[in-house]
Write an enzyme that holds these catalytic residues in place. Structure first.
Site, PDB file in Angstrom:
ATOM      1  N   HIS A  16       0.864  -1.199   0.000  1.00 12.21           N
ATOM      2  CA  HIS A  16       0.000   0.000   0.000  1.00 12.21           C
ATOM      3  C   HIS A  16       0.892   1.238   0.000  1.00 12.21           C
ATOM      4  O   HIS A  16       1.463   1.591   1.025  1.00 12.21           O
ATOM      5  CB  HIS A  16      -0.899   0.004   1.244  1.00 12.21           C
ATOM      6  CG  HIS A  16      -1.834   1.177   1.324  1.00 12.21           C
ATOM      7  ND1 HIS A  16      -3.155   1.029   1.703  1.00 12.21           N
ATOM      8  CD2 HIS A  16      -1.671   2.508   1.084  1.00 12.21           C
ATOM      9  CE1 HIS A  16      -3.753   2.215   1.691  1.00 12.21           C
ATOM     10  NE2 HIS A  16      -2.859   3.143   1.329  1.00 12.21           N
ATOM     11  N   HIS A  18       1.448   5.407  -1.815  1.00 16.07           N
ATOM     12  CA  HIS A  18       1.021   6.515  -2.678  1.00 16.07           C
ATOM     13  C   HIS A  18       2.263   7.074  -3.360  1.00 16.07           C
ATOM     14  O   HIS A  18       3.139   7.619  -2.687  1.00 16.07           O
ATOM     15  CB  HIS A  18       0.338   7.610  -1.848  1.00 16.07           C
ATOM     16  CG  HIS A  18      -0.883   7.096  -1.147  1.00 16.07           C
ATOM     17  ND1 HIS A  18      -2.135   7.135  -1.708  1.00 16.07           N
ATOM     18  CD2 HIS A  18      -1.042   6.496   0.056  1.00 16.07           C
ATOM     19  CE1 HIS A  18      -3.015   6.579  -0.881  1.00 16.07           C
ATOM     20  NE2 HIS A  18      -2.374   6.190   0.202  1.00 16.07           N
ATOM     21  N   LEU A  19       2.320   6.921  -4.677  1.00 15.15           N
ATOM     22  CA  LEU A  19       3.490   7.413  -5.411  1.00 15.15           C
ATOM     23  C   LEU A  19       3.217   8.748  -6.089  1.00 15.15           C
ATOM     24  O   LEU A  19       4.141   9.365  -6.636  1.00 15.15           O
ATOM     25  CB  LEU A  19       3.932   6.380  -6.456  1.00 15.15           C
ATOM     26  CG  LEU A  19       4.447   5.038  -5.910  1.00 15.15           C
ATOM     27  CD1 LEU A  19       4.794   4.087  -7.055  1.00 15.15           C
ATOM     28  CD2 LEU A  19       5.662   5.231  -4.999  1.00 15.15           C
ATOM     29  N   ARG A  20       1.934   9.192  -6.079  1.00 11.78           N
ATOM     30  CA  ARG A  20       1.545  10.474  -6.717  1.00 11.78           C
ATOM     31  C   ARG A  20       1.933  10.470  -8.195  1.00 11.78           C
ATOM     32  O   ARG A  20       2.070   9.428  -8.806  1.00 11.78           O
ATOM     33  CB  ARG A  20       2.170  11.672  -5.974  1.00 11.78           C
ATOM     34  CG  ARG A  20       1.984  11.656  -4.442  1.00 11.78           C
ATOM     35  CD  ARG A  20       0.566  11.621  -3.969  1.00 11.78           C
ATOM     36  NE  ARG A  20       0.445  11.900  -2.528  1.00 11.78           N
ATOM     37  CZ  ARG A  20      -0.523  11.421  -1.753  1.00 11.78           C
ATOM     38  NH1 ARG A  20      -1.454  10.612  -2.243  1.00 11.78           N
ATOM     39  NH2 ARG A  20      -0.580  11.746  -0.488  1.00 11.78           N
ATOM     40  N   ASN A  44      -5.427   7.082  -6.018  1.00 17.62           N
ATOM     41  CA  ASN A  44      -6.137   8.330  -5.685  1.00 17.62           C
ATOM     42  C   ASN A  44      -5.390   9.559  -6.201  1.00 17.62           C
ATOM     43  O   ASN A  44      -5.061  10.473  -5.458  1.00 17.62           O
ATOM     44  CB  ASN A  44      -6.417   8.437  -4.172  1.00 17.62           C
ATOM     45  CG  ASN A  44      -5.165   8.452  -3.317  1.00 17.62           C
ATOM     46  OD1 ASN A  44      -4.126   7.936  -3.705  1.00 17.62           O
ATOM     47  ND2 ASN A  44      -5.256   9.054  -2.145  1.00 17.62           N
ATOM     48  N   LYS A 101      -9.758  -0.268  -5.545  1.00 24.36           N
ATOM     49  CA  LYS A 101      -9.705   0.331  -4.222  1.00 24.36           C
ATOM     50  C   LYS A 101     -11.036   0.984  -3.892  1.00 24.36           C
ATOM     51  O   LYS A 101     -11.555   1.796  -4.672  1.00 24.36           O
ATOM     52  CB  LYS A 101      -8.603   1.405  -4.216  1.00 24.36           C
ATOM     53  CG  LYS A 101      -8.422   2.141  -2.903  1.00 24.36           C
ATOM     54  CD  LYS A 101      -7.828   1.249  -1.824  1.00 24.36           C
ATOM     55  CE  LYS A 101      -7.893   1.916  -0.462  1.00 24.36           C
ATOM     56  NZ  LYS A 101      -6.685   2.618  -0.103  1.00 24.36           N
ATOM     57  N   HIS A 138     -10.399   1.226   2.118  1.00 25.63           N
ATOM     58  CA  HIS A 138     -10.172   2.225   3.164  1.00 25.63           C
ATOM     59  C   HIS A 138     -11.375   2.113   4.095  1.00 25.63           C
ATOM     60  O   HIS A 138     -12.458   2.598   3.785  1.00 25.63           O
ATOM     61  CB  HIS A 138     -10.044   3.637   2.580  1.00 25.63           C
ATOM     62  CG  HIS A 138      -9.822   4.668   3.649  1.00 25.63           C
ATOM     63  ND1 HIS A 138      -8.615   5.297   3.847  1.00 25.63           N
ATOM     64  CD2 HIS A 138     -10.640   5.147   4.609  1.00 25.63           C
ATOM     65  CE1 HIS A 138      -8.712   6.119   4.886  1.00 25.63           C
ATOM     66  NE2 HIS A 138      -9.941   6.043   5.361  1.00 25.63           N
ATOM     67  N   HIS A 176      -4.506  -0.507   6.030  1.00 27.90           N
ATOM     68  CA  HIS A 176      -4.030   0.323   7.152  1.00 27.90           C
ATOM     69  C   HIS A 176      -4.948   0.271   8.366  1.00 27.90           C
ATOM     70  O   HIS A 176      -5.498   1.276   8.776  1.00 27.90           O
ATOM     71  CB  HIS A 176      -3.757   1.763   6.706  1.00 27.90           C
ATOM     72  CG  HIS A 176      -4.838   2.465   5.931  1.00 27.90           C
ATOM     73  ND1 HIS A 176      -6.170   2.403   6.250  1.00 27.90           N
ATOM     74  CD2 HIS A 176      -4.770   3.287   4.853  1.00 27.90           C
ATOM     75  CE1 HIS A 176      -6.863   3.147   5.406  1.00 27.90           C
ATOM     76  NE2 HIS A 176      -6.038   3.691   4.543  1.00 27.90           N
ATOM     77  N   LEU A 221      -4.841   9.307   7.989  1.00 26.08           N
ATOM     78  CA  LEU A 221      -6.133   8.651   8.139  1.00 26.08           C
ATOM     79  C   LEU A 221      -5.994   7.173   7.798  1.00 26.08           C
ATOM     80  O   LEU A 221      -5.283   6.850   6.844  1.00 26.08           O
ATOM     81  CB  LEU A 221      -7.179   9.309   7.231  1.00 26.08           C
ATOM     82  CG  LEU A 221      -7.651  10.684   7.735  1.00 26.08           C
ATOM     83  CD1 LEU A 221      -8.511  11.370   6.687  1.00 26.08           C
ATOM     84  CD2 LEU A 221      -8.417  10.559   9.057  1.00 26.08           C
ATOM     85  N   ASP A 249       1.555   2.715   3.492  1.00 28.79           N
ATOM     86  CA  ASP A 249       0.684   3.870   3.307  1.00 28.79           C
ATOM     87  C   ASP A 249       1.504   5.159   3.302  1.00 28.79           C
ATOM     88  O   ASP A 249       1.032   6.207   3.739  1.00 28.79           O
ATOM     89  CB  ASP A 249      -0.414   3.931   4.385  1.00 28.79           C
ATOM     90  CG  ASP A 249      -1.510   4.926   4.024  1.00 28.79           C
ATOM     91  OD1 ASP A 249      -1.636   5.285   2.847  1.00 28.79           O
ATOM     92  OD2 ASP A 249      -2.225   5.370   4.956  1.00 28.79           O
ATOM     93  N   HIS A 253       2.827  14.548   1.275  1.00 27.36           N
ATOM     94  CA  HIS A 253       2.178  15.846   1.049  1.00 27.36           C
ATOM     95  C   HIS A 253       3.259  16.898   1.264  1.00 27.36           C
ATOM     96  O   HIS A 253       4.012  16.802   2.245  1.00 27.36           O
ATOM     97  CB  HIS A 253       1.061  16.098   2.073  1.00 27.36           C
ATOM     98  CG  HIS A 253      -0.121  15.186   1.934  1.00 27.36           C
ATOM     99  ND1 HIS A 253      -1.275  15.565   1.301  1.00 27.36           N
ATOM    100  CD2 HIS A 253      -0.326  13.917   2.348  1.00 27.36           C
ATOM    101  CE1 HIS A 253      -2.156  14.564   1.332  1.00 27.36           C
ATOM    102  NE2 HIS A 253      -1.603  13.551   1.970  1.00 27.36           N
ATOM    103  N   ALA A 265      -3.976  14.796   5.256  1.00 27.64           N
ATOM    104  CA  ALA A 265      -3.737  13.543   5.979  1.00 27.64           C
ATOM    105  C   ALA A 265      -2.714  12.693   5.240  1.00 27.64           C
ATOM    106  O   ALA A 265      -2.852  12.453   4.047  1.00 27.64           O
ATOM    107  CB  ALA A 265      -5.041  12.768   6.117  1.00 27.64           C
TER     108      ALA A 265
END
Ligand SMILES: NC(=O)N[C@@H](CC(=O)O)C(=O)O
Ligand SMILES: [Zn+2]
Ligand SMILES: [Zn+2]
Length: 346
Positions: A16, A18-20, A44, A101, A138, A176, A221, A249, A253, A265
């Site tokens: 899990h 987030h690589l953006r 996302n 997801k 989630h 998560h 979150l 996770d 940011h 978050a």
């Protein structure tokens, strides 16, 4: 237990992350690719990755952003919406997408296009069960009447239980997890349900957000919970149960967005992911359980081959950078500027 100064593991995967995209992707991808062989890449983005074609294009952008010589496989996911067409599921499988997801609409960062009512997705879930795609969840309700700290436990009653009853052979990862209730629910479930655990939820309780003032870099979150929950999570992670595995996770940011009147978050942990997990497992005297959690249980649940290469962690003190470049902005890792006691050496 005998003290260990070096730890050798089969190369782990991150189930899990987030690589953006764009400059942010280029900034964070090397850290994940350095420690992990594969990663489940969250969809996302803005706009979200909702089609097989978008997932394939995103995979190409990730591969193009890899540092020369890196061997890393992104495992692609798609964002489930109220309107994901049933036909898209077969296309997804053909494109090598492994999972969809579920974000309850409004539950977390970039979840506006998420699901408003799980029943609207039932035809799509049926197709996923048939095609062998996983559902990643989630697990928080978004009902404003429900206290933020209770949203995961309420999700189990309102969504997970009906979902498991109606799609018993759909593989579901409760992502998560942050509560005793979720750890118990997953431990008692059948072989079609598993969970990922982040380093921050294994290491910290909610006091970390408020130590000496408000600490935005500890805000993610689902939010950190009480100590009794952290204890249940670290027990689950170190239990040896194949239902629990690593999912950082890591959710970068820009620091201007974290240190803001409204703080986004997400904790950025990719720079020291294995180090943080090693610290949590060591505190339990359970370093011998780290390899199963990091490298074996995930591929077994997903039905993918285990990695064969090995990596080493060394017991040595080093200081995590306080801040790293993030496109035009800066990114502050969780524990940035502090000393860590394990170091990934490759
Ligand atoms: N975990 C987080 O706090 N944030 C994630 C979204 C998510 O995984 O819920 C993000 O994309 O920033
Ligand atoms: Zn989430
Ligand atoms: Zn996430």
């Amino acid at each position: 237990m005998q003290a260990m100064n070096e730890l050798s593991l089969i190369r782990p995967d991150d189930w899990h992350v987030h690589l953006r995209d764009g400059a942010a992707l280029a900034a964070v991808l090397p850290a994940t690719a350095r420690q992990f062989a594969r990663a489940i890449v969250m969809p996302n983005l803005r706009p979200p990755v909702t089609t097989a074609e978008q997932a394939s294009a995103y995979r190409q952008r990730i591969l193009a952003a890899l540092p020369a010589g890196a061997s890393f496989t992104p495992l692609m996911t798609m964002y489930l919406t109220d309107n994901t067409p049933v036909e898209e599921i077969q296309k997804a499988r053909e494109a090598g997408v492994v999972a969809l997801k579920l974000y309850p609409a409004g539950a977390t960062t970039n979840s506006d296009a998420g699901v408003t009512d799980i029943r609207k997705t039932y035809k799509t879930l049926e197709a996923m069960q048939r095609e062998g795609l996983l559902l990643l969840v989630h697990g928080e309700v978004t009902d404003p009447e429900v206290d933020v700290f209770d949203r995961e436990a309420v999700f189990i009653d309102r969504v997970m239980q009906p979902l498991r009853r109606d799609f018993p052979e759909l593989k579901v990862v409760f992502e998560h997890i942050t509560t005793l209730e979720a750890a118990q629910y997953v431990a008692q479930s059948d072989r079609f349900t598993a969970a990922t655990l982040t380093p921050q939820h294994l290491l910290y309780n909610r006091n970390a957000i408020f130590t000496g003032g408000l600490r935005p870099h500890y805000y993610c979150l689902p939010v950190l919970k009480r100590e009794q929950h952290r204890q249940a999570l670290i027990q689950a992670a170190t239990s040896g149960s194949p239902k629990f595995f690593l999912g950082t996770d890591s959710a970068p940011h820009a620091s201007v967005m974290k240190e803001n009147s409204v703080c986004g978050a997400g904790c950025y942990t990719a720079l020291s992911a294995l180090e943080l997990y090693a610290e949590a497992f060591e505190a339990m005297g359970a370093l011998d359980k780290l390899e199963g959690f990091s490298s074996l249980h995930g591929p077994d649940f997903y039905g993918l081959p285990r990695n064969t290469e090995r990596v080493t962690l060394r017991k040595t003190a080093w200081t995590l950078p306080e801040s790293v470049p993030f496109g035009e902005a800066q990114l502050k890792p969780l524990r940035g500027g502090e000393t860590l006691h394990w170091q990934f050496v490759g």
